[in-house]
Design a protein around this motif. Sequence first.
Motif, short mmCIF file in Angstrom:
data_model
loop_
_atom_site.label_atom_id
_atom_site.label_comp_id
_atom_site.label_asym_id
_atom_site.label_seq_id
_atom_site.Cartn_x
_atom_site.Cartn_y
_atom_site.Cartn_z
N LYS A 94 64.52 35.67 31.35
CA LYS A 94 64.99 35.24 30.04
C LYS A 94 64.16 34.06 29.52
CE LYS A 94 69.10 33.12 27.95
NZ LYS A 94 70.49 32.64 28.24
N SER A 144 61.54 33.88 26.19
CA SER A 144 61.67 32.85 25.16
C SER A 144 60.36 32.08 24.97
CB SER A 144 62.79 31.89 25.56
OG SER A 144 62.85 30.78 24.70
N SER A 166 57.68 34.22 23.24
CA SER A 166 57.95 34.35 21.82
C SER A 166 57.52 33.10 21.06
CB SER A 166 59.44 34.63 21.60
OG SER A 166 59.75 34.66 20.23
N THR A 167 57.82 31.94 21.63
CA THR A 167 57.43 30.67 21.00
C THR A 167 55.92 30.55 20.91
OG1 THR A 167 59.42 29.60 21.86
CG2 THR A 167 57.61 28.16 21.17
N GLY A 199 60.91 23.40 25.56
CA GLY A 199 61.45 24.72 25.85
C GLY A 199 61.43 25.08 27.32
#
Length: 858
Positions: A542, A546, A549-550, A681
Amino acid sequence: MPNATTRPKRTRRHRRAQREDAVRNELVSRSLESAQQCLFSQDYGTAFVHYLLALNLAPALKDFANESFRFTLFKWTDELDSLGRIQDLFNCYEQAMELFPGDEVIVNSMGEHLFRMGFRDEAAGHFYKALKLRPDFPEAKENFYRVANWLVERWHFLMLNDHGRNHKYQLAIKKAVEGGCSSVLDIGTGTGILGMCAKMAGAAEVYACELSKTMYELACEVLSANGMADSIKIVHLKSLDMKIPKDIPNRVSLVVTETVDAGLFGEGIIETLIHAWKHLLLPPPNTQQPLSSPSQTGRVIPAGATVFGVAVQCREIRRQHRLCASSVGGLDLSAVGQIYSPVSCLADTEDSTEPYTTERLSRLRGGYIQLTQPFTALDIDFNNVQELEGLCSREMMQLRLCVTQEGVLDALAVWFQLHLDQDNHLSTGPQEDTCWEQAIYPIQSPFNTVKCGDEILVEVSCKDSYLRLCCAAIIRDGHTFRLYNATPKILNANPEAELCSALAGLQTNQEKPSCAFMLESAEIALLNNTAYHNSFQRAMSKLLVSLKSTRRSQQSDTELDPIYVLDVSEGFSVLSLIAAQLGFDPSEDKQISPGLVQAYSSVEKEHHQSMLRLLAKGNGVLESTLEFWLSHVEDDSAVLQRPATEKLWSAIILDCIETCGLIRQKLLEKATLARCLLEDGGQIFPERIVIHGMLVESDTLLRESAVQGTEPTLGFNIAPFINQFTVPVHVFLDLSTLECTHLSEAVELFALDLMNSTANYTDREVKVRVNTSGKVTAIAFWYQIHLDSEQSVSTFSEDSHWKQAAVVLQQPLTVSRGEWVKLSIQLHKSSISIIAVKEEGLGADDVIGEAEPVTSDS
């Protein structure tokens, strides 16, 4: 003229003192200034020398310079430690403690160095001294509690609380002394109880020896308190080093000892008794002639022992000594071949320090099944020196055990009956309420399914004075299948035997690699914890989705920067490899680019690194994407560093909970440093830990924590002295099998947020409703480890490799159903303390902690 000659002398003396003071002050001032300059340039060794000079010349400045001196000492000794200059390190601490004998921080730090280097007795002395200097010093208290478990093992309390055992030893000693044994030597005296029994029985001369410095000092205190310091001579020696007349004047007529472990011979009783018979004991009686003078012959208590065993099936033993999972976290584990624990009973095993481990069979999670009837493995006469000397050279004995229950052959469980004399016996059997555990000889071959009618060939030997029981083979329908090796060797190989082997599931898979690796039992249990690894895989996947994608939204080029993952787990860990594999395992949901993850592992041992490389190769992970981080740093303390000067970590994996059930030391400090090294992040795994607990009543925990009751033990005052080593937090518990009554439901005790330090606190109050009347003797606790907001695992689950722990109350709290108990909880670093008080008249709105039902998965 007397006055004329006297006055100038006084004057000259006064002027010289002024000049000396001025020179001293100038030297002190320059030394302090130089020390500060050296600190600024990080030259800690020179700064330390300047501080020593200044403070020895001007002791009045010690309070002023105390903090700077401590800082310099710790920095310099850490540097000496990294250079391997251990003697210089200890010399510095000795000099520091001469200057600051009452500084509990320095004394405690010295203890930490000693304990880390294996000097447990000496370390305990420093921790104890630090606590005397400052009783509320949390670091010293935590250190003392940790080391106390090494110095005074919990079985000492169980043994002293075992009234049946104590009484039988007392009867046997009394009978021997009244029968003419007037001189007694207590080998491994512990608290001194057996020697005092001999003196009380009327022995004219009593001697004792004890190797442990802690137990020796404890025994001296006990003897003094019982008025026997002058009548029992105790020496701080191993009995093998005792000599006549240096340590005792003459040979004795009776040796009493309890230097036996769960495997009977593991504490060296054979070597001890052979030496005693040759050098310390009077000769044994001549059985061919009548005894004319019993006092001129020697004897031993215990007189002998009989060893028993049984073959068992036990899932809990299996998962600590054999790899049971075929895959974890998406990794196929078959690439590494066989994995073994270091416990092996094979006669030619060199890596094993002992051929068995120990367990209390009655407390094993899931229980056990007897696959055979109990059998007698060995009889030994401790009063026969020829038999003792011939034990190691005794021919290997083979036993054939008939299988009475179909199942999986996981281990041989062994116990014994100790024959104190003809009338008094002690059993360590699994059904007995005894202070001993049972010896476990695990079967590490995967080819071990048995059915009724099979026979198990057991080989019994005593190599190196260890009792070794080895399941050598399974005999089925007249065919023998050897279990010595990872690949069973069929002795009478023929088509019929091969068919039997296939039917029995004993044939090998020729495609599997032939290599084998050894892991500690706790590491094997961790590897078998599939729930933990699978949850980590989902949480890491997960995070990677993320982060990718960032980065896609921020980078215009097609090739994304690597995602750096650091695993700083203790011991062996495959978490870094799971993360690396995710970078090579695209799926329609994740769409993670191959090679996106650059994983770093902090494993140090070569065979651990070899295992990870094999697993990487077997799972399609390029070797270049997995690096071993400690090769990039100068020392372990610098393990949390940037992956590169301009980079930050995307994920840092921390090992938060010790297998024993405690929070790892310096966890919050590591988390604080880890947060500083995370990119935006990024994430720490786990992100949060919640401590759950419940009120329990357990006499077992009380018996293991301190000598119970107000009555003296066999009439001797022992409890106040050994109870100084009472440790409030008990570890390595299995709450699913612990004999206890649950007096409440589970409640959240504490929470640690590793991603947000502002959410943490140092103490908390929780009010718990009693749902069963009784006495609260302890607060049992375990952890819910939240990898992220969705994935979590419990250390109280069926597959958990972690054990649980409990805080034992100093005074049990009597409660009734419906009453409330307020728990005041403090967590200092990794040490948890709980105070429980009964609250009157509380309503449901007053509850601070929200209770939840306890289940096996909670």
